[in-house]
Motif scaffolding. Structure first.
Motif, mmCIF file in Angstrom:
data_model
loop_
_atom_site.group_PDB
_atom_site.id
_atom_site.type_symbol
_atom_site.label_atom_id
_atom_site.label_comp_id
_atom_site.label_asym_id
_atom_site.label_seq_id
_atom_site.Cartn_x
_atom_site.Cartn_y
_atom_site.Cartn_z
ATOM 1 N N GLU A 18 0.797 -1.137 0.056
ATOM 2 C CA GLU A 18 0.105 -0.035 -0.028
ATOM 3 C C GLU A 18 0.976 1.228 0.088
ATOM 4 O OE1 GLU A 18 -3.307 -0.264 -0.471
ATOM 5 O OE2 GLU A 18 -2.825 -2.472 -0.555
ATOM 6 N N ILE A 19 2.006 1.251 0.563
ATOM 7 C CA ILE A 19 2.957 2.641 0.588
ATOM 8 C C ILE A 19 3.937 2.369 -0.400
ATOM 9 C CG2 ILE A 19 4.471 3.795 2.036
ATOM 10 C CD1 ILE A 19 2.472 3.039 4.633
ATOM 11 N N LYS A 20 4.444 1.283 -0.360
ATOM 12 C CA LYS A 20 5.671 1.267 -1.345
ATOM 13 C C LYS A 20 5.137 0.978 -2.791
ATOM 14 C CE LYS A 20 9.981 1.263 -0.629
ATOM 15 N NZ LYS A 20 10.747 2.344 -0.707
ATOM 16 N N GLY A 21 3.794 0.335 -3.049
ATOM 17 C CA GLY A 21 3.299 0.137 -4.288
ATOM 18 C C GLY A 21 3.867 -1.043 -5.008
ATOM 19 N N PHE A 22 4.312 -2.027 -4.179
ATOM 20 C CA PHE A 22 4.717 -3.568 -4.793
ATOM 21 C C PHE A 22 3.775 -4.264 -4.673
ATOM 22 C CE2 PHE A 22 8.868 -2.919 -2.173
ATOM 23 C CZ PHE A 22 9.447 -1.650 -3.221
ATOM 24 N N PRO A 23 3.150 -4.706 -6.068
ATOM 25 C CA PRO A 23 1.991 -5.445 -6.036
ATOM 26 C C PRO A 23 2.038 -6.847 -5.436
ATOM 27 C CG PRO A 23 2.739 -4.996 -8.128
ATOM 28 C CD PRO A 23 3.631 -4.310 -7.109
ATOM 29 N N PRO A 24 1.400 -7.694 -4.823
ATOM 30 C CA PRO A 24 1.536 -8.971 -4.291
ATOM 31 C C PRO A 24 1.522 -9.952 -5.513
ATOM 32 C CG PRO A 24 -0.406 -8.295 -3.390
ATOM 33 C CD PRO A 24 0.338 -6.997 -4.091
ATOM 34 N N CYS A 25 2.370 -11.049 -5.411
ATOM 35 C CA CYS A 25 2.115 -12.027 -6.646
ATOM 36 C C CYS A 25 0.976 -13.223 -5.832
ATOM 37 C CB CYS A 25 3.128 -12.850 -6.912
ATOM 38 S SG CYS A 25 4.083 -13.703 -5.551
ATOM 39 N N ASN A 26 0.672 -14.178 -6.670
ATOM 40 C CA ASN A 26 -0.093 -15.041 -6.050
ATOM 41 C C ASN A 26 0.140 -15.786 -4.949
ATOM 42 O OD1 ASN A 26 -2.054 -14.778 -8.319
ATOM 43 N ND2 ASN A 26 -1.198 -16.717 -9.328
ATOM 44 N N LEU A 27 1.455 -16.337 -4.741
ATOM 45 C CA LEU A 27 2.099 -16.755 -3.374
ATOM 46 C C LEU A 27 2.059 -15.883 -2.452
ATOM 47 C CD1 LEU A 27 5.060 -18.820 -4.993
ATOM 48 C CD2 LEU A 27 2.770 -19.770 -3.940
ATOM 49 N N CYS A 28 2.236 -14.575 -2.718
ATOM 50 C CA CYS A 28 2.190 -13.423 -1.672
ATOM 51 C C CYS A 28 0.717 -13.379 -0.974
ATOM 52 C CB CYS A 28 2.606 -12.272 -2.028
ATOM 53 S SG CYS A 28 4.489 -11.894 -2.328
ATOM 54 N N TRP A 29 -0.175 -13.585 -1.893
ATOM 55 C CA TRP A 29 -1.747 -13.494 -1.245
ATOM 56 C C TRP A 29 -2.019 -14.731 -0.667
ATOM 57 C CZ3 TRP A 29 -4.465 -9.428 -0.695
ATOM 58 C CH2 TRP A 29 -4.646 -8.342 -1.849
ATOM 59 N N TYR A 30 -1.535 -15.705 -1.045
ATOM 60 C CA TYR A 30 -1.784 -17.045 -0.143
ATOM 61 C C TYR A 30 -1.061 -16.793 1.282
ATOM 62 C CZ TYR A 30 -3.895 -19.437 -4.035
ATOM 63 O OH TYR A 30 -4.754 -19.759 -5.312
ATOM 64 N N GLN A 31 0.269 -16.280 1.251
ATOM 65 C CA GLN A 31 0.714 -16.267 2.574
ATOM 66 C C GLN A 31 -0.160 -15.216 3.490
ATOM 67 O OE1 GLN A 31 5.243 -15.853 1.911
ATOM 68 N NE2 GLN A 31 4.557 -16.319 -0.093
ATOM 69 N N ARG A 32 -0.471 -14.206 2.882
ATOM 70 C CA ARG A 32 -1.451 -13.327 3.547
ATOM 71 C C ARG A 32 -2.517 -14.080 4.225
ATOM 72 N NH1 ARG A 32 -1.456 -7.293 0.685
ATOM 73 N NH2 ARG A 32 0.718 -6.944 0.598
ATOM 74 N N ILE A 33 -3.241 -14.844 3.265
ATOM 75 C CA ILE A 33 -4.303 -15.479 3.794
ATOM 76 C C ILE A 33 -4.064 -16.435 5.153
ATOM 77 C CG2 ILE A 33 -5.718 -17.447 3.254
ATOM 78 C CD1 ILE A 33 -6.016 -16.211 0.250
ATOM 79 N N PHE A 34 -2.785 -16.775 5.232
ATOM 80 C CA PHE A 34 -2.454 -17.566 6.268
ATOM 81 C C PHE A 34 -1.951 -16.496 7.314
ATOM 82 C CE2 PHE A 34 -2.380 -20.865 3.257
ATOM 83 C CZ PHE A 34 -2.823 -22.203 4.044
ATOM 84 N N MET A 35 -1.240 -15.525 7.145
ATOM 85 C CA MET A 35 -0.587 -14.553 8.152
ATOM 86 C C MET A 35 -1.838 -13.710 8.899
ATOM 87 S SD MET A 35 1.948 -13.689 10.016
ATOM 88 C CE MET A 35 3.460 -14.383 8.743
ATOM 89 N N TYR A 36 -2.639 -13.243 8.282
ATOM 90 C CA TYR A 36 -3.458 -12.108 8.659
ATOM 91 C C TYR A 36 -4.231 -12.631 9.743
ATOM 92 C CZ TYR A 36 -2.265 -8.662 4.951
ATOM 93 O OH TYR A 36 -1.589 -8.040 4.216
ATOM 94 N N PRO A 37 -4.937 -13.762 9.584
ATOM 95 C CA PRO A 37 -5.876 -14.423 10.874
ATOM 96 C C PRO A 37 -5.246 -14.654 11.910
ATOM 97 C CG PRO A 37 -6.290 -15.456 8.547
ATOM 98 C CD PRO A 37 -5.214 -14.703 8.331
ATOM 99 N N GLY A 53 1.037 -23.999 7.405
ATOM 100 C CA GLY A 53 0.703 -23.844 6.370
ATOM 101 C C GLY A 53 1.465 -22.480 5.285
ATOM 102 N N GLY A 54 1.302 -21.438 6.001
ATOM 103 C CA GLY A 54 2.071 -20.227 5.554
ATOM 104 C C GLY A 54 3.603 -20.655 5.346
ATOM 105 N N TRP A 55 4.090 -21.094 6.374
ATOM 106 C CA TRP A 55 5.589 -21.724 6.312
ATOM 107 C C TRP A 55 5.933 -22.420 5.073
ATOM 108 C CZ3 TRP A 55 8.447 -25.900 6.199
ATOM 109 C CH2 TRP A 55 9.871 -25.833 6.494
ATOM 110 N N LEU A 56 4.917 -23.597 4.816
ATOM 111 C CA LEU A 56 5.225 -24.142 3.447
ATOM 112 C C LEU A 56 5.086 -23.335 2.231
ATOM 113 C CD1 LEU A 56 3.270 -27.262 4.604
ATOM 114 C CD2 LEU A 56 5.514 -27.345 4.365
ATOM 115 N N ILE A 57 4.188 -22.341 2.205
ATOM 116 C CA ILE A 57 4.068 -21.602 1.225
ATOM 117 C C ILE A 57 5.163 -20.662 0.987
ATOM 118 C CG2 ILE A 57 2.899 -19.708 -0.113
ATOM 119 C CD1 ILE A 57 0.243 -21.064 1.116
ATOM 120 N N ALA A 58 5.494 -20.219 2.099
ATOM 121 C CA ALA A 58 6.815 -19.234 1.885
ATOM 122 C C ALA A 58 8.172 -20.122 1.726
ATOM 123 C CB ALA A 58 7.111 -18.556 3.491
#
Length: 146
Positions: free
Chosen positions: A32-51, A77-82
């Motif tokens: 949001e600040i630096k403007g780096f768009p997340p890739c698909n794997l980044c989105w999946y990692q966010r799905i595991f991290m945010y909750p 799960g997030g660790w495996l994707i990362a």
């Protein structure tokens, strides 16, 4: 066990929570600040991290000794994707196996601090810290019985 060791084990839940908060804020900063768009794997990692932030917050407030069992599946799960993302980024796994066929490439290195620290590595470290902390956390009532 020494009282210092007991205190450390009691507070590992706070370490896991703090790491989840820092990782969540870091991912939002990069996108949001630096403007780096997340890739698909980044989105999946966010799905595991945010909750994890919410789950660990509730677990700490309720002093829930089962907190680790709610959070560990997300952390592992997030660790495996990362891990997979890091292996792709560092060329250990062929780029042909990257799931990012459209949009942002999973191989993009938005940061490359010291020649090896990338966003996937930061996520891997965060999930590692959270997982280890959750594996070794012991609520005070469990330590009293040892």
């Amino acid at each position: 066990m020494s009282s210092f060791g007991q205190r450390v084990r009691q507070n590992l839940g706070y370490l896991a929570w703090l790491q989840a908060v820092v990782a969540t804020l870091g991912s939002l900063y990069f996108s949001e600040i630096k403007g780096f768009p997340p890739c698909n794997l980044c989105w999946y990692q966010r799905i595991f991290m945010y909750p994890l932030v919410a789950i660990l917050t509730v677990g700490i407030i309720r002093r829930d000794s089962a907190m680790r069992w709610y959070a560990l599946p997300l952390s592992v799960g997030g660790w495996l994707i990362a891990s997979y993302h890091c292996l792709l980024t560092y060329g250990v796994i062929s780029a042909e196996l990257a799931p990012c066929s459209a949009g942002v490439s999973c191989l993009a290195r938005w940061i490359n601090w010291y020649g090896f620290i990338t966003i996937p590595l930061l996520a891997w470290v965060a999930f590692s810290i959270i997982t280890v902390a959750l594996l070794f956390v012991k609520p005070a009532k469990e330590l009293d019985h040892e």
